[in-house]
Design a protein around this motif. Structure first.
Motif, PDB file in Angstrom:
ATOM      1  N   CYS A  63       0.872  -1.352  -0.055  1.00 51.02           N
ATOM      2  CA  CYS A  63       0.062   0.146  -0.078  1.00 51.02           C
ATOM      3  C   CYS A  63       0.860   1.197  -0.026  1.00 51.02           C
ATOM      4  CB  CYS A  63      -1.101   0.054   1.076  1.00 51.02           C
ATOM      5  SG  CYS A  63      -2.223  -1.141   1.203  1.00 51.02           S
ATOM      6  N   LEU A  64       1.911   1.271   0.830  1.00 52.80           N
ATOM      7  CA  LEU A  64       2.930   2.403   0.797  1.00 52.80           C
ATOM      8  C   LEU A  64       3.491   2.599  -0.592  1.00 52.80           C
ATOM      9  CD1 LEU A  64       4.381   2.184   4.251  1.00 52.80           C
ATOM     10  CD2 LEU A  64       3.049   3.693   3.662  1.00 52.80           C
ATOM     11  N   LEU A  65       4.061   1.605  -0.906  1.00 58.45           N
ATOM     12  CA  LEU A  65       4.587   1.867  -2.628  1.00 58.45           C
ATOM     13  C   LEU A  65       3.587   2.085  -3.536  1.00 58.45           C
ATOM     14  CD1 LEU A  65       6.868  -1.270  -2.442  1.00 58.45           C
ATOM     15  CD2 LEU A  65       7.662   0.904  -2.152  1.00 58.45           C
ATOM     16  N   THR A  66       2.546   1.559  -3.532  1.00 61.75           N
ATOM     17  CA  THR A  66       1.237   2.049  -4.296  1.00 61.75           C
ATOM     18  C   THR A  66       1.026   3.330  -4.268  1.00 61.75           C
ATOM     19  OG1 THR A  66       0.461  -0.217  -4.499  1.00 61.75           O
ATOM     20  CG2 THR A  66      -1.182   1.735  -5.071  1.00 61.75           C
ATOM     21  N   THR A  67       0.965   3.944  -3.035  1.00 62.37           N
ATOM     22  CA  THR A  67       0.619   5.278  -2.778  1.00 62.37           C
ATOM     23  C   THR A  67       1.734   6.098  -3.117  1.00 62.37           C
ATOM     24  OG1 THR A  67      -0.729   4.868  -0.841  1.00 62.37           O
ATOM     25  CG2 THR A  67       0.186   7.027  -0.960  1.00 62.37           C
ATOM     26  N   PHE A  68       3.203   5.864  -2.939  1.00 64.72           N
ATOM     27  CA  PHE A  68       4.243   6.633  -3.522  1.00 64.72           C
ATOM     28  C   PHE A  68       4.029   6.744  -5.095  1.00 64.72           C
ATOM     29  CE2 PHE A  68       8.406   6.740  -5.161  1.00 64.72           C
ATOM     30  CZ  PHE A  68       8.963   8.218  -4.953  1.00 64.72           C
ATOM     31  N   GLY A  69       3.722   5.533  -5.823  1.00 63.36           N
ATOM     32  CA  GLY A  69       3.970   5.520  -7.095  1.00 63.36           C
ATOM     33  C   GLY A  69       2.970   6.116  -7.937  1.00 63.36           C
ATOM     34  N   ALA A  70       1.545   6.005  -7.301  1.00 64.18           N
ATOM     35  CA  ALA A  70       0.508   6.645  -7.922  1.00 64.18           C
ATOM     36  C   ALA A  70       0.255   7.999  -7.794  1.00 64.18           C
ATOM     37  CB  ALA A  70      -1.063   5.962  -7.116  1.00 64.18           C
ATOM     38  N   VAL A  71       0.749   8.584  -6.533  1.00 61.98           N
ATOM     39  CA  VAL A  71       0.790  10.113  -6.245  1.00 61.98           C
ATOM     40  C   VAL A  71       1.728  10.775  -7.162  1.00 61.98           C
ATOM     41  CG1 VAL A  71       1.312  11.885  -4.575  1.00 61.98           C
ATOM     42  CG2 VAL A  71      -0.049   9.822  -3.768  1.00 61.98           C
ATOM     43  N   LEU A  72       3.091  10.082  -7.276  1.00 55.05           N
ATOM     44  CA  LEU A  72       4.085  10.587  -8.263  1.00 55.05           C
ATOM     45  C   LEU A  72       3.532  10.592  -9.577  1.00 55.05           C
ATOM     46  CD1 LEU A  72       7.111  11.503  -8.527  1.00 55.05           C
ATOM     47  CD2 LEU A  72       7.592   9.272  -8.951  1.00 55.05           C
ATOM     48  N   ALA A  73       3.134   9.631 -10.146  1.00 53.66           N
ATOM     49  CA  ALA A  73       2.434   9.555 -11.535  1.00 53.66           C
ATOM     50  C   ALA A  73       1.354  10.608 -11.536  1.00 53.66           C
ATOM     51  CB  ALA A  73       2.147   8.231 -11.918  1.00 53.66           C
ATOM     52  N   GLY A  74       0.425  10.733 -10.759  1.00 52.62           N
ATOM     53  CA  GLY A  74      -0.616  11.561 -10.459  1.00 52.62           C
ATOM     54  C   GLY A  74      -0.478  12.885 -10.581  1.00 52.62           C
ATOM     55  N   TYR A  75       0.636  13.086 -10.049  1.00 53.09           N
ATOM     56  CA  TYR A  75       1.157  14.552  -9.849  1.00 53.09           C
ATOM     57  C   TYR A  75       1.592  15.235 -10.970  1.00 53.09           C
ATOM     58  CZ  TYR A  75       3.543  18.849  -7.450  1.00 53.09           C
ATOM     59  OH  TYR A  75       3.817  19.928  -7.230  1.00 53.09           O
ATOM     60  N   LEU A  76       2.386  14.343 -11.962  1.00 55.31           N
ATOM     61  CA  LEU A  76       2.743  14.772 -13.027  1.00 55.31           C
ATOM     62  C   LEU A  76       1.585  15.033 -14.028  1.00 55.31           C
ATOM     63  CD1 LEU A  76       5.775  12.252 -13.521  1.00 55.31           C
ATOM     64  CD2 LEU A  76       5.987  14.604 -12.886  1.00 55.31           C
ATOM     65  N   VAL A  77       0.805  14.093 -14.139  1.00 54.58           N
ATOM     66  CA  VAL A  77      -0.507  14.151 -14.882  1.00 54.58           C
ATOM     67  C   VAL A  77      -1.084  15.302 -14.586  1.00 54.58           C
ATOM     68  CG1 VAL A  77      -2.619  13.216 -15.795  1.00 54.58           C
ATOM     69  CG2 VAL A  77      -0.588  11.412 -15.363  1.00 54.58           C
ATOM     70  N   ALA A  78      -1.387  15.631 -13.173  1.00 58.07           N
ATOM     71  CA  ALA A  78      -2.210  16.862 -12.867  1.00 58.07           C
ATOM     72  C   ALA A  78      -1.545  18.063 -12.971  1.00 58.07           C
ATOM     73  CB  ALA A  78      -2.618  16.752 -11.385  1.00 58.07           C
ATOM     74  N   TYR A  79      -0.228  18.086 -13.014  1.00 60.61           N
ATOM     75  CA  TYR A  79       0.634  19.345 -13.311  1.00 60.61           C
ATOM     76  C   TYR A  79       0.447  19.695 -14.820  1.00 60.61           C
ATOM     77  CZ  TYR A  79       4.572  22.541 -13.370  1.00 60.61           C
ATOM     78  OH  TYR A  79       5.357  23.575 -13.585  1.00 60.61           O
ATOM     79  N   MET A  80       0.614  18.502 -15.732  1.00 63.96           N
ATOM     80  CA  MET A  80       0.509  18.917 -17.164  1.00 63.96           C
ATOM     81  C   MET A  80      -1.077  19.399 -17.422  1.00 63.96           C
ATOM     82  SD  MET A  80       0.930  16.304 -20.353  1.00 63.96           S
ATOM     83  CE  MET A  80       1.252  15.171 -19.399  1.00 63.96           C
ATOM     84  N   MET A  81      -1.957  18.824 -16.662  1.00 58.27           N
ATOM     85  CA  MET A  81      -3.475  19.321 -17.011  1.00 58.27           C
ATOM     86  C   MET A  81      -3.431  20.496 -16.542  1.00 58.27           C
ATOM     87  SD  MET A  81      -5.456  15.752 -15.993  1.00 58.27           S
ATOM     88  CE  MET A  81      -7.112  16.442 -16.382  1.00 58.27           C
ATOM     89  N   ALA A  82      -2.997  21.039 -15.225  1.00 62.93           N
ATOM     90  CA  ALA A  82      -3.250  22.458 -14.640  1.00 62.93           C
ATOM     91  C   ALA A  82      -2.801  23.570 -15.701  1.00 62.93           C
ATOM     92  CB  ALA A  82      -2.673  22.469 -13.487  1.00 62.93           C
ATOM     93  N   HIS A  83      -1.660  23.011 -16.352  1.00 62.13           N
ATOM     94  CA  HIS A  83      -1.006  24.036 -17.279  1.00 62.13           C
ATOM     95  C   HIS A  83      -1.386  24.046 -18.873  1.00 62.13           C
ATOM     96  CE1 HIS A  83       1.484  24.182 -13.596  1.00 62.13           C
ATOM     97  NE2 HIS A  83       1.810  25.330 -14.017  1.00 62.13           N
ATOM     98  N   LEU A  84      -2.353  23.308 -19.147  1.00 60.12           N
ATOM     99  CA  LEU A  84      -2.933  23.075 -20.471  1.00 60.12           C
ATOM    100  C   LEU A  84      -4.117  24.056 -20.687  1.00 60.12           C
ATOM    101  CD1 LEU A  84      -2.943  19.512 -21.083  1.00 60.12           C
ATOM    102  CD2 LEU A  84      -1.344  21.013 -22.098  1.00 60.12           C
ATOM    103  N   ALA A  85      -4.346  24.538 -21.974  1.00 53.98           N
ATOM    104  CA  ALA A  85      -5.691  25.415 -22.177  1.00 53.98           C
ATOM    105  C   ALA A  85      -6.750  24.573 -21.790  1.00 53.98           C
ATOM    106  CB  ALA A  85      -5.751  25.603 -23.486  1.00 53.98           C
ATOM    107  N   SER A  86      -7.808  25.142 -21.415  1.00 57.66           N
ATOM    108  CA  SER A  86      -8.996  24.649 -21.019  1.00 57.66           C
ATOM    109  C   SER A  86      -9.619  23.373 -21.909  1.00 57.66           C
ATOM    110  CB  SER A  86     -10.144  25.845 -20.752  1.00 57.66           C
ATOM    111  OG  SER A  86     -10.504  26.435 -22.084  1.00 57.66           O
ATOM    112  N   GLY A  87      -9.459  23.722 -23.213  1.00 59.29           N
ATOM    113  CA  GLY A  87     -10.036  22.792 -24.103  1.00 59.29           C
ATOM    114  C   GLY A  87      -9.273  21.454 -23.920  1.00 59.29           C
TER     115      GLY A  87
END
Length: 276
Positions: A63-87
């Motif tokens: 569970c700890l390794l899953t949390t680390f991996g998912a949050v790290l990957a999710g952070y990268l995806v969310a960071y990209m989405m937050a800096h894209l145009a709305s469309g």
């Protein structure tokens, strides 16, 4: 309308929640100290049984390794989405939400097909000459982690994206105008401001990961036994309801203790995006 009248409106729903949720939980707590006989013998197994301790350690580690991996990957995806145009952000958010419609069972069998000894990945590695023998990606902890992290990434993306979209971009602009480079701005400004989102995503992913059953059973091939699968065995095979109830109580208590500890350092309502 007075406060008492508001409680009258809420009372039917409150009673329904008590009947459908609170009572089964109380029943589980009761079984853990009365089955097969009254006492704490079920909880004594935590200290007397090495196999049970190993299962709990495996569950915590995965569970700890899953949390680390998912949050790290999710952070990268969310960071990209937050800096894209709305469309473009809307399209990416659609793909993230569509993943919730795919069954965990379908995902597990899909990974089994991709990562198996005769799967697509091993076939590509052997045909390219990178390896002579198939690599064991499944029926071990690695396969379980791959399947669980893949399933949990969308759960990490949503709270992180909500947190990032609530940030004031002028703060980062001010940092750059004062001479800070992109890396310094991210490390000293952006990352600390997104810590509530990281905590929210970590809590959500960890709590959901504790109850994983299908993915470890399929991708682990019986070699990675976690608490949820062990509880199922105790209920359906060995009929040891007391042990199963004890483990369920332990997991519930661990989640509540985690939430209480975090509440001492931050407001959980703000962590999960609620506003006063």
């Amino acid at each position: 309308m007075r406060l008492n009248n508001y409680w009258l409106l809420v009372a039917p729903l409150l009673l329904l929640v008590m009947a459908l949720y609170a009572w089964p939980v109380i029943n589980i707590l009761w079984l853990s100290v009365t089955e097969p006989q009254a006492g704490l013998q079920n909880y004594e197994k935590l200290f007397a049984s090495s196999s049970l301790a190993r299962i709990l350690w495996t569950t915590l580690r995965v569970c700890l390794l899953t949390t680390f991996g998912a949050v790290l990957a999710g952070y990268l995806v969310a960071y990209m989405m937050a800096h894209l145009a709305s469309g473009e952000r809307s399209w990416m958010l659609t793909f993230v939400l569509v993943s919730f419609w795919v069954s965990v069972l379908v995902r597990a069998f899909a990974w089994l097909t991709l990562l198996g000894r005769n799967g697509l990945l091993n076939g590509a590695l052997i045909s390219s000459g990178l390896t002579d023998e198939p690599i064991t990606f499944v029926r071990n902890e690695l396969g379980v982690l791959i399947g669980m992290i893949h399933y949990m990434i969308p759960y990490a993306v949503l709270p992180l994206l909500a947190n990032m979209q609530g940030l004031d971009g002028r703060v980062m602009s001010a940092s750059r105008s004062l001479g800070a480079g992109p890396l310094v701005t991210f490390r000293r400004i952006y990352l600390p401001l997104t810590m509530p989102g990281i905590f929210a995503a970590s809590i959500l992913v960890f709590v959901i990961s504790l109850g994983f059953y299908v993915t470890p059973a399929i991708l682990g091939g019986g070699r990675v036994l976690m608490a949820a699968e062990y509880i199922s065995v105790q209920v359906l095979v060995t009929l040891q309801w007391g042990t199963a109830s004890m483990l369920a109580t332990l997991m519930l208590g661990g989640v509540l203790a985690l939430m209480f500890t975090l509440s001492r350092f931050m407001k959980l309502s703000e962590v999960f995006g609620a506003k006063a």
